[in-house]
Design a protein around this motif. Structure first.
Motif, PDB file in Angstrom:
ATOM      1  N   ALA A  94      34.704  37.661  41.082  1.00 41.69           N
ATOM      2  CA  ALA A  94      35.916  37.380  40.308  1.00 41.69           C
ATOM      3  C   ALA A  94      37.136  37.153  41.195  1.00 41.69           C
ATOM      4  O   ALA A  94      38.263  37.177  40.708  1.00 41.69           O
ATOM      5  N   GLY A 139      32.797  42.593  38.946  1.00 42.63           N
ATOM      6  CA  GLY A 139      33.624  41.544  39.571  1.00 42.63           C
ATOM      7  C   GLY A 139      33.015  41.059  40.866  1.00 42.63           C
ATOM      8  O   GLY A 139      33.598  40.247  41.579  1.00 42.63           O
ATOM      9  N   TRP A 143      37.044  40.999  33.038  1.00 38.65           N
ATOM     10  CA  TRP A 143      35.646  40.820  32.605  1.00 38.65           C
ATOM     11  C   TRP A 143      35.150  42.101  31.954  1.00 38.65           C
ATOM     12  O   TRP A 143      35.187  43.178  32.556  1.00 38.65           O
ATOM     13  N   ARG A 144      34.669  41.962  30.723  1.00 40.15           N
ATOM     14  CA  ARG A 144      34.249  43.142  29.957  1.00 40.15           C
ATOM     15  C   ARG A 144      32.819  42.984  29.455  1.00 40.15           C
ATOM     16  O   ARG A 144      32.422  41.899  29.022  1.00 40.15           O
ATOM     17  N   GLY A 204      33.116  44.796  33.389  1.00 33.50           N
ATOM     18  CA  GLY A 204      32.002  44.023  33.953  1.00 33.50           C
ATOM     19  C   GLY A 204      32.081  43.992  35.465  1.00 33.50           C
ATOM     20  O   GLY A 204      33.079  44.394  36.063  1.00 33.50           O
ATOM     21  N   ARG A 229      27.993  40.527  34.291  1.00 35.47           N
ATOM     22  CA  ARG A 229      29.299  39.870  34.486  1.00 35.47           C
ATOM     23  C   ARG A 229      30.211  40.153  33.305  1.00 35.47           C
ATOM     24  O   ARG A 229      31.394  40.444  33.474  1.00 35.47           O
ATOM     25  N   GLY A 230      29.656  40.038  32.090  1.00 38.39           N
ATOM     26  CA  GLY A 230      30.453  40.238  30.889  1.00 38.39           C
ATOM     27  C   GLY A 230      31.187  38.980  30.476  1.00 38.39           C
ATOM     28  O   GLY A 230      30.897  37.872  30.935  1.00 38.39           O
ATOM     29  N   ILE A 231      32.161  39.172  29.604  1.00 41.32           N
ATOM     30  CA  ILE A 231      32.951  38.082  29.038  1.00 41.32           C
ATOM     31  C   ILE A 231      34.401  38.273  29.481  1.00 41.32           C
ATOM     32  O   ILE A 231      34.892  39.395  29.519  1.00 41.32           O
ATOM     33  N   LEU A 232      35.074  37.174  29.795  1.00 40.11           N
ATOM     34  CA  LEU A 232      36.476  37.276  30.229  1.00 40.11           C
ATOM     35  C   LEU A 232      37.376  37.517  29.026  1.00 40.11           C
ATOM     36  O   LEU A 232      37.441  36.707  28.106  1.00 40.11           O
ATOM     37  N   ARG A 264      33.665  31.534  36.379  1.00 38.22           N
ATOM     38  CA  ARG A 264      32.426  32.185  36.817  1.00 38.22           C
ATOM     39  C   ARG A 264      31.188  31.657  36.084  1.00 38.22           C
ATOM     40  O   ARG A 264      30.495  32.409  35.376  1.00 38.22           O
TER      41      ARG A 264
END
Ligand code: MG
Length: 381
Positions: free
Chosen positions: A83, A367, A357-358, A365, A349-352, A56
């Motif tokens: 995602a 998706g 994804w958080r 996060g 989006r966050g971090i995988l 992503r």
């Protein structure tokens, strides 16, 4: 003038259609080929990498670009693909600069066309083109037009725009969902019960009703009511509610969670012949913001985002993130608005991590596909 604006919007809605246009020869390629926004100036290889659902990558316009494709006023932009919920990115951003000329305003043409926002005609055009090209589906639309010192923000769907001015947030649009449009939907069901196909009731109840509850009292809401009242349950009340569910799970006819947009002419209730389109409005809500009526600082902006952004971050969180990024850059840095847009996409989006994804606080996060514009308000009146 209005017709030229409409023509430009038609071109945007048409996406990156082949240059030969609607009447083109079938051999000239697909009418609506998939692509990412032209102003990103992606190579075919970059476009392919942009569709990586596991990595992503966040896409932004080339920083410092002086290309004729660059966004006006150094407007910032960033996007990311979903995602994995769909193969392609379902968001599609576009920008167009339209040259307008003042012509004869005495012939009445302008006054007549202003009454029509063009959305109904556009929806009919989509219907024709969907059937002639065998295309299914529909879309929400959020458009911002800057004209003669005013912003016109038109929204049909669940994208949103906010204004950040002096650190405060001001909504520039409302979302159109089964919950926010419950009364309009119920009123249509009441007026035209045949649209409910004898399977749905326009009344709303706090929960599904069991057959054994016929004759008992139950809370309900009709189209004219904002609060709840009691009624005696009848056989008809056992039908599925036209509007059912809460929040992101709210649906019209147990099918769709957005109540305005374009397309979806062939959408039917699952395993039935009941059309949902009559309940979906193509008419946008338009808000006007007169820039000259207010003083603006260098950090005052309009933020446009698709639901992928707003589903996971609040207006306040968006404003705080934008202000932090903008105030950390020199005021004459032309990239600062794109850096702000990139930050918003990153935050939503966050971090995988191991469990998907958080966000920084370990919330889930988004998706979804996420697209964000950050438009400066300072210095272009
Ligand atoms: Mg979305």
């Amino acid at each position: 003038m209005i017709s030229r604006v409409k023509a430009a919007v038609a071109q945007l809605v048409g996406g990156t259609a082949s240059s030969s246009g609607a009447g083109s020869c079938p051999d000239s390629g697909p009418r609506f080929p998939y692509s990412r926004p032209v102003f990103l100036q992606l190579s075919p290889e970059e476009s392919e990498r942009a569709a990586d659902h596991s990595g992503r990558p966040i896409l932004v316009p080339a920083l410092g670009s002086r290309s004729r494709l660059a966004l006006p006023w150094h407007t910032g932009y960033a996007e990311v693909i979903n995602a994995g919920k769909s193969v392609l990115n379902e968001d599609q951003a576009a920008r167009e600069i339209v040259q307008v000329e003042r012509k004869d305003w005495k012939n009445g043409t302008a006054a007549e066309t202003v009454k029509d926002d063009g959305s109904a005609g556009k929806d009919e055009q989509i219907e024709r083109e969907q059937s002639s090209h065998g295309i299914l589906g529909g879309c929400c639309a959020l458009a911002v037009v800057y004209l003669l010192g005013k912003y016109y923000v038109a929204n049909a769907g669940d994208s949103r725009a906010i204004l950040i001015r002096g650190g405060e947030t001001i909504p520039l649009s409302n979302e159109f969902t089964p919950e926010s449009e419950r009364q309009r939907l119920q009123y249509l069901g009441y007026l035209q019960p045949h649209l409910l196909g004898n399977e749905f009731t326009h009344l709303e109840f706090p929960r599904r009703i069991q057959h054994r509850e016929i004759g008992r009292k139950m809370l309900f809401r009709d189209y004219s009511m904002t609060g709840w009242a009691y009624k005696t349950i009848e056989e008809d009340d056992l039908k599925f509610p036209l509007v059912y569910g809460e929040g992101k799970k709210a649906r019209v006819m147990a099918t769709i969670g957005v109540t305005r947009g374009l397309g979806d002419h062939n959408l039917k209730v699952y395993c039935s012949n009941i059309h949902i389109k009559p309940f979906l409005s193509c008419v946008p809500e338009v808000k006007v913001y007169d820039v000259a009526q207010h003083e603006h600082g260098v950090d005052d902006v309009i933020v446009l985002g698709t639901d992928g952004l707003w589903d996971v971050v609040s207006d306040r969180e968006v404003a705080d993130a934008v202000i932090r990024i903008l105030s950390s850059c020199d005021a004459d840095n032309p990239n600062r608005f794109t850096l702000a847009a990139q930050e918003l996409v990153m935050r939503s989006r966050g971090i995988l991590k191991e469990h998907g994804w958080r966000l920084s606080n370990d919330r889930l996060g988004s998706g979804d596909d996420i697209s964000v514009f950050v438009i400066p308000l300072y210095g272009h009146t």
